[in-house]
Design an enzyme around this catalytic site. Structure first.
Site, PDB file in Angstrom:
ATOM      1  N   GLU A 266       0.833  -1.209   0.000  1.00 47.06           N
ATOM      2  CA  GLU A 266       0.000   0.000   0.000  1.00 47.06           C
ATOM      3  C   GLU A 266       0.865   1.255   0.000  1.00 47.06           C
ATOM      4  O   GLU A 266       2.014   1.218   0.437  1.00 47.06           O
ATOM      5  CB  GLU A 266      -0.859   0.049   1.277  1.00 47.06           C
ATOM      6  CG  GLU A 266      -1.918  -1.010   1.347  1.00 47.06           C
ATOM      7  CD  GLU A 266      -2.644  -1.015   2.687  1.00 47.06           C
ATOM      8  OE1 GLU A 266      -3.751  -1.541   2.747  1.00 47.06           O
ATOM      9  OE2 GLU A 266      -2.090  -0.507   3.676  1.00 47.06           O
ATOM     10  N   LYS A 268       2.459   4.398   1.468  1.00 40.54           N
ATOM     11  CA  LYS A 268       2.743   4.831   2.845  1.00 40.54           C
ATOM     12  C   LYS A 268       2.546   6.348   2.857  1.00 40.54           C
ATOM     13  O   LYS A 268       3.391   7.097   2.391  1.00 40.54           O
ATOM     14  CB  LYS A 268       4.166   4.462   3.267  1.00 40.54           C
ATOM     15  CG  LYS A 268       4.470   4.834   4.714  1.00 40.54           C
ATOM     16  CD  LYS A 268       5.870   4.404   5.117  1.00 40.54           C
ATOM     17  CE  LYS A 268       6.108   4.483   6.609  1.00 40.54           C
ATOM     18  NZ  LYS A 268       5.786   5.734   7.240  1.00 40.54           N
ATOM     19  N   ARG A 273      -1.079   9.186  11.904  1.00 41.79           N
ATOM     20  CA  ARG A 273      -1.851   7.965  12.066  1.00 41.79           C
ATOM     21  C   ARG A 273      -3.066   8.244  12.944  1.00 41.79           C
ATOM     22  O   ARG A 273      -2.956   8.939  13.944  1.00 41.79           O
ATOM     23  CB  ARG A 273      -0.982   6.913  12.742  1.00 41.79           C
ATOM     24  CG  ARG A 273      -1.657   5.563  12.830  1.00 41.79           C
ATOM     25  CD  ARG A 273      -0.647   4.543  13.264  1.00 41.79           C
ATOM     26  NE  ARG A 273      -1.171   3.206  13.221  1.00 41.79           N
ATOM     27  CZ  ARG A 273      -0.404   2.134  13.095  1.00 41.79           C
ATOM     28  NH1 ARG A 273       0.897   2.263  12.984  1.00 41.79           N
ATOM     29  NH2 ARG A 273      -0.928   0.945  13.066  1.00 41.79           N
ATOM     30  N   ARG A 288      -1.050   8.285  17.168  1.00 36.62           N
ATOM     31  CA  ARG A 288      -0.083   7.194  17.290  1.00 36.62           C
ATOM     32  C   ARG A 288       0.376   7.041  18.732  1.00 36.62           C
ATOM     33  O   ARG A 288       0.680   5.957  19.189  1.00 36.62           O
ATOM     34  CB  ARG A 288       1.102   7.530  16.388  1.00 36.62           C
ATOM     35  CG  ARG A 288       2.153   6.465  16.280  1.00 36.62           C
ATOM     36  CD  ARG A 288       3.331   7.027  15.512  1.00 36.62           C
ATOM     37  NE  ARG A 288       4.347   6.034  15.252  1.00 36.62           N
ATOM     38  CZ  ARG A 288       5.116   5.507  16.181  1.00 36.62           C
ATOM     39  NH1 ARG A 288       4.986   5.851  17.436  1.00 36.62           N
ATOM     40  NH2 ARG A 288       6.030   4.609  15.843  1.00 36.62           N
ATOM     41  N   GLU A 318      -4.541   6.858   7.842  1.00 33.26           N
ATOM     42  CA  GLU A 318      -3.603   7.967   7.914  1.00 33.26           C
ATOM     43  C   GLU A 318      -4.353   9.232   7.494  1.00 33.26           C
ATOM     44  O   GLU A 318      -5.005   9.250   6.446  1.00 33.26           O
ATOM     45  CB  GLU A 318      -2.425   7.672   6.970  1.00 33.26           C
ATOM     46  CG  GLU A 318      -1.258   8.600   7.124  1.00 33.26           C
ATOM     47  CD  GLU A 318      -0.263   8.184   8.224  1.00 33.26           C
ATOM     48  OE1 GLU A 318      -0.540   7.225   8.989  1.00 33.26           O
ATOM     49  OE2 GLU A 318       0.791   8.829   8.310  1.00 33.26           O
ATOM     50  N   PHE A 358      -6.507   1.795   6.377  1.00 34.16           N
ATOM     51  CA  PHE A 358      -5.736   0.594   6.038  1.00 34.16           C
ATOM     52  C   PHE A 358      -5.983  -0.614   6.944  1.00 34.16           C
ATOM     53  O   PHE A 358      -5.476  -1.690   6.676  1.00 34.16           O
ATOM     54  CB  PHE A 358      -4.237   0.900   5.945  1.00 34.16           C
ATOM     55  CG  PHE A 358      -3.642   1.581   7.164  1.00 34.16           C
ATOM     56  CD1 PHE A 358      -3.373   0.854   8.305  1.00 34.16           C
ATOM     57  CD2 PHE A 358      -3.337   2.927   7.131  1.00 34.16           C
ATOM     58  CE1 PHE A 358      -2.803   1.470   9.406  1.00 34.16           C
ATOM     59  CE2 PHE A 358      -2.763   3.557   8.231  1.00 34.16           C
ATOM     60  CZ  PHE A 358      -2.499   2.822   9.385  1.00 34.16           C
ATOM     61  N   ARG A 435       6.527  -4.044  16.881  1.00 39.06           N
ATOM     62  CA  ARG A 435       7.165  -3.772  15.599  1.00 39.06           C
ATOM     63  C   ARG A 435       7.685  -5.116  15.106  1.00 39.06           C
ATOM     64  O   ARG A 435       8.544  -5.712  15.749  1.00 39.06           O
ATOM     65  CB  ARG A 435       8.320  -2.791  15.799  1.00 39.06           C
ATOM     66  CG  ARG A 435       8.825  -2.188  14.515  1.00 39.06           C
ATOM     67  CD  ARG A 435       9.997  -1.283  14.766  1.00 39.06           C
ATOM     68  NE  ARG A 435       9.679  -0.031  15.409  1.00 39.06           N
ATOM     69  CZ  ARG A 435       9.145   1.027  14.794  1.00 39.06           C
ATOM     70  NH1 ARG A 435       8.852   0.970  13.519  1.00 39.06           N
ATOM     71  NH2 ARG A 435       8.910   2.133  15.447  1.00 39.06           N
TER      72      ARG A 435
HETATM   73  N1  LIG Z   1      -0.914   2.120   4.265  1.00 34.73           N
HETATM   74  C1  LIG Z   1      -0.387   2.257   5.478  1.00 34.73           C
HETATM   75  N2  LIG Z   1      -0.393   1.224   6.346  1.00 34.73           N
HETATM   76  C2  LIG Z   1       0.128   1.338   7.571  1.00 34.73           C
HETATM   77  N3  LIG Z   1       0.719   2.450   8.034  1.00 34.73           N
HETATM   78  C3  LIG Z   1       0.763   3.511   7.211  1.00 34.73           C
HETATM   79  C4  LIG Z   1       0.212   3.460   5.904  1.00 34.73           C
HETATM   80  N4  LIG Z   1       0.416   4.664   5.344  1.00 34.73           N
HETATM   81  C5  LIG Z   1       1.049   5.418   6.232  1.00 34.73           C
HETATM   82  N5  LIG Z   1       1.284   4.741   7.372  1.00 34.73           N
HETATM   83  C6  LIG Z   1       2.016   5.269   8.539  1.00 34.73           C
HETATM   84  O1  LIG Z   1       3.279   4.630   8.612  1.00 34.73           O
HETATM   85  C7  LIG Z   1       3.576   4.276   9.951  1.00 34.73           C
HETATM   86  C8  LIG Z   1       4.263   2.943   9.980  1.00 34.73           C
HETATM   87  O2  LIG Z   1       5.621   3.094  10.083  1.00 34.73           O
HETATM   88  P1  LIG Z   1       6.258   2.735  11.489  1.00 34.73           P
HETATM   89  O3  LIG Z   1       5.586   1.576  12.066  1.00 34.73           O
HETATM   90  O4  LIG Z   1       7.710   2.644  11.337  1.00 34.73           O
HETATM   91  O5  LIG Z   1       5.863   3.978  12.356  1.00 34.73           O
HETATM   92  P2  LIG Z   1       6.727   5.257  12.449  1.00 34.73           P
HETATM   93  O6  LIG Z   1       7.933   4.918  13.237  1.00 34.73           O
HETATM   94  O7  LIG Z   1       5.876   6.391  12.870  1.00 34.73           O
HETATM   95  O8  LIG Z   1       7.101   5.444  10.948  1.00 34.73           O
HETATM   96  P3  LIG Z   1       7.920   6.574  10.311  1.00 34.73           P
HETATM   97  O9  LIG Z   1       8.848   7.100  11.364  1.00 34.73           O
HETATM   98  O10 LIG Z   1       8.599   5.846   9.232  1.00 34.73           O
HETATM   99  O11 LIG Z   1       6.909   7.562   9.846  1.00 34.73           O
HETATM  100  C9  LIG Z   1       2.245   4.127  10.607  1.00 34.73           C
HETATM  101  O12 LIG Z   1       2.346   4.458  11.957  1.00 34.73           O
HETATM  102  C10 LIG Z   1       1.343   5.045   9.863  1.00 34.73           C
HETATM  103  O13 LIG Z   1       1.286   6.287  10.522  1.00 34.73           O
END
Ligand SMILES: Nc1ncnc2c1ncn2[C@@H]1O[C@H](COP(=O)(O)OP(=O)(O)OP(=O)(O)O)[C@@H](O)[C@H]1O
Length: 603
Positions: A266, A268, A273, A288, A318, A358, A435
């Protein structure tokens, strides 16, 4: 059996001085053993420095410095000025109150019989945890006209009843400065030891906390009903769930291999979030970090009300800022302007948003966290009524690295950050709070050797030189190690800041500065000042290197060396992340190994 508040105050005193986490754990175990099960929730909230979980959206204490001094002055029979001056000199209102109170107690005239009896009586019962908690809760709940007087009276009464030490901690709690440096993971470990018989049971406590983000509530269920009851906890609408997180990789073929050959890929989206809960007409939005951010997105509330067909549901998506003219995606920073604006309704048209959904966690009584992703997705499709600004995340199912790569490039072109690839096999459940390799993020390359940014926690600060003399000019940054619940140093970052960033640095750091190394910090490098782990910043560098000074992954790659970042640069603050959401030591280790592999392939 009521619990004397003095037990808690004594523990606070010990925790404040502790420099090793193992010792911190022992003090917590000792404390919980003395805590009656029916007040364990309150004790846990006190340790977290709050009256209730933030997401509840309940009022905060609403007692400013002025009101606190006024209340304390009344209770101590001294002038506000006197107290204020002493507090200024000591740099701590709590300590000033303690000092004056202790002094007064010494000077008190020999008690008459009545006073003697009264004192004897109150010293046997004394202030209880329940009384302090309930009074503070009343203070918080006093709202509107006349509330200032009510708060003043209640607080003065409470401080009058307290011993000098108790008064100090009550004052610090009220000020929001009771920073004990105790992490949730350490509290959970101590709970597991006391109520489930062993530290190894922490995972059961953790699972429950992941599904119901209220550690006081989880502790109470554990203490009063036992560990078996915790095993059966399910999501509940209105109570946030800790989000599932992704690992990272930058190679399409490797991503597919890790996910079992075939995956849902998907966009990103680069936004915020949102965990959206619906019960009839009522909507909650959690961030988040599980803050209740419903008030920031009245437009999303409306979309959710119309766009979720189920009566009860928890969905995830998101929220992304979009261009009001073209509907194109805009970057995360634009959305963050909403956080800073006070009048939300004014920015609704200025910064319009779209929601890309999502996942779904719960629908009409069914706990979907235990179901594989295809089932959750199918349910999501069924309950969502899409519209222009409320739709499913764009995605494809593929087993071809080439197709994944093309989709990734298209995502970047469309303004997304990259793609999220997700496992779709039978074991692809929703892992709350974890994670893992069921979700893998593949982000845009930042055109340098270090292909991805990391999110690190500030643990110290160093004064600048020359033009920046006397002001902070660099930060000591750390990664989080969830195993030991500690923060391990990675690098010192002094570049990438704008002048404005540097100007604001003193103010940003001030509340977190400590005169000793915080207990959960693990660092050999000694900064000019220590900083309690709380602030997260996004950092990029030229490459990951081995360092003899930094403690992150110390000895993992080579004896006597940790992992560090060469030429680190500050990119931005991440106010949407807490310290425990930072990049972990294990992630940095994996990034280092991948970098090593790339270098080998190229030579
Ligand atoms: N299609 C998607 N599915 C899941 N998460 C998504 C999607 N699109 C965007 N996101 C975002 O990406 C994040 C997932 O990356 P991760 O689990 O590493 O969190 P993160 O540390 O906040 O990520 P990053 O620092 O890379 O933004 C999710 O918390 C969400 O906010």
């Amino acid at each position: 059996m009521p619990m004397p508040f003095s037990i808690l105050a004594d523990t606070f005193e010990k925790l404040e001085r502790v420099t090793a986490r193992t010792q911190m754990l022992l003090y917590l175990v000792e404390l919980f053993k003395k805590t009656p099960p029916d007040v364990i929730d309150k004790v846990v909230y006190f340790l977290q420095g709050k009256l209730w979980p933030d997401w509840k959206g309940l009022p905060e204490l609403g007692v400013g410095e002025k009101l606190l001094i006024k209340a304390a002055a009344i209770s101590l029979h001294v002038s506000e000025q006197q107290l204020e001056q002493l507090a200024k000199r000591l740099g701590d209102i709590g300590q000033a109150i303690e000092m004056v109170k202790a002094e007064k107690a010494k000077k008190a005239p020999a008690p008459g019989l009545l006073a003697f009896i009264k004192r004897q009586d109150s010293s046997t019962v004394g202030l209880t945890v329940e009384k302090v908690y309930d009074t503070l809760a009343k203070i918080a709940q006093a709202q509107g006209e006349g509330s200032r007087e009510i708060k003043l009276k209640l607080l003065a009464g409470l401080l009058a009843e307290a011993s000098p030490k108790e008064a100090k901690y009550i004052a610090r709690f009220v000020e929001g400065k009771l920073r004990l440096g105790v992490g949730d993971a350490t509290i959970m470990e101590a709970l597991a030891v006391v109520y489930a018989g062993s530290a190894s049971m922490r995972s059961i406590v953790e699972r429950a906390y992941n599904l119901r983000a209220d550690l006081g509530l989880v502790a109470k269920i554990l203490a009063t009903k036992g560990v078996d009851e915790l095993k059966h906890i399910k999501p509940e609408v209105g109570i946030p769930i800790r989000p599932m997180l992704a690992e990272r990789l930058n190679d399409a073929a490797e991503i597919l291999r890790k996910l079992g050959g075939k995956a849902l890929v998907e966009y990103k989206y680069d936004g915020e979030r949102a965990q959206i809960h619906k019960k009839g007409d009522k909507i909650w939005i959690f961030s988040r970090r599980l803050e209740n951010i419903t008030y920031m997105y009245p437009d999303v509330v409306e979309m959710a009300r119309k766009g979720i067909k189920a009566n009860e549901a928890i969905v995830e998506g998101e929220i992304v800022a979009i261009d009001p003219e073209t509907g194109e995606l805009r970057p995360f920073q634009v959305l963050m302007h909403r956080r800073r604006k006070h009048d939300i309704h004014l920015v609704l048209s200025e910064i319009p948003v779209a929601v890309y959904l999502f996942d779904t966690i719960y629908v009409d009584g069914e706990d979907l966290t235990v179901k594989p992703l295809p089932k959750r997705h199918e349910t999501l499709e069924k309950i969502i009524e899409p519209s222009e600004r409320w739709q499913l995340a764009k995605g494809i199912v593929t087993d071809s690295p080439e197709e994944l790569e093309t989709f990734f490039l298209k995502a970047i072109e469309d303004g997304a950050e990259g793609v999220m690839a997700k496992a779709i096999h039978d074991r692809s459940i929703y892992q709350a709070g974890a994670r893992g390799w069921l979700w893998i993020k593949y982000k845009r390359d930042y055109k340098s050797e270090m292909s991805d940014t990391v999110d690190l926690v500030v643990i110290g600060a160093l004064y600048g030189k020359g033009r920046r003399g006397g002001k902070f000019g660099a930060l000591l940054m750390a990664a989080y190690d969830p195993e030991t619940d500690t923060f391990k140093s990675v690098c010192k970052v002094g570049s990438g800041f704008t002048d404005e960033d540097l100007e604001r640095l003193d103010d940003i750091l001030k509340p977190y500065i400590r005169d000793h190394k915080p207990a959960r910090v693990d660092s050999q490098m000694k900064p000019d000042v220590w900083v309690e782990p709380a602030l997260v910043a996004e950092i990029i560098g030229a490459e990951l290197t081995l360092s003899p000074i930094h403690t992150c992954c110390y000895g993992w790659v080579r004896k006597g060396a940790g992992i560090s970042i060469r030429f680190p640069r500050f990119i931005r603050w991440r106010p949407d992340k807490g310290p425990e959401d930072a990049t972990t030591t294990k992630e940095l280790y994996e990034m280092y190994l991948r970098q090593l592999r790339k270098v080998k392939e190229a030579t």
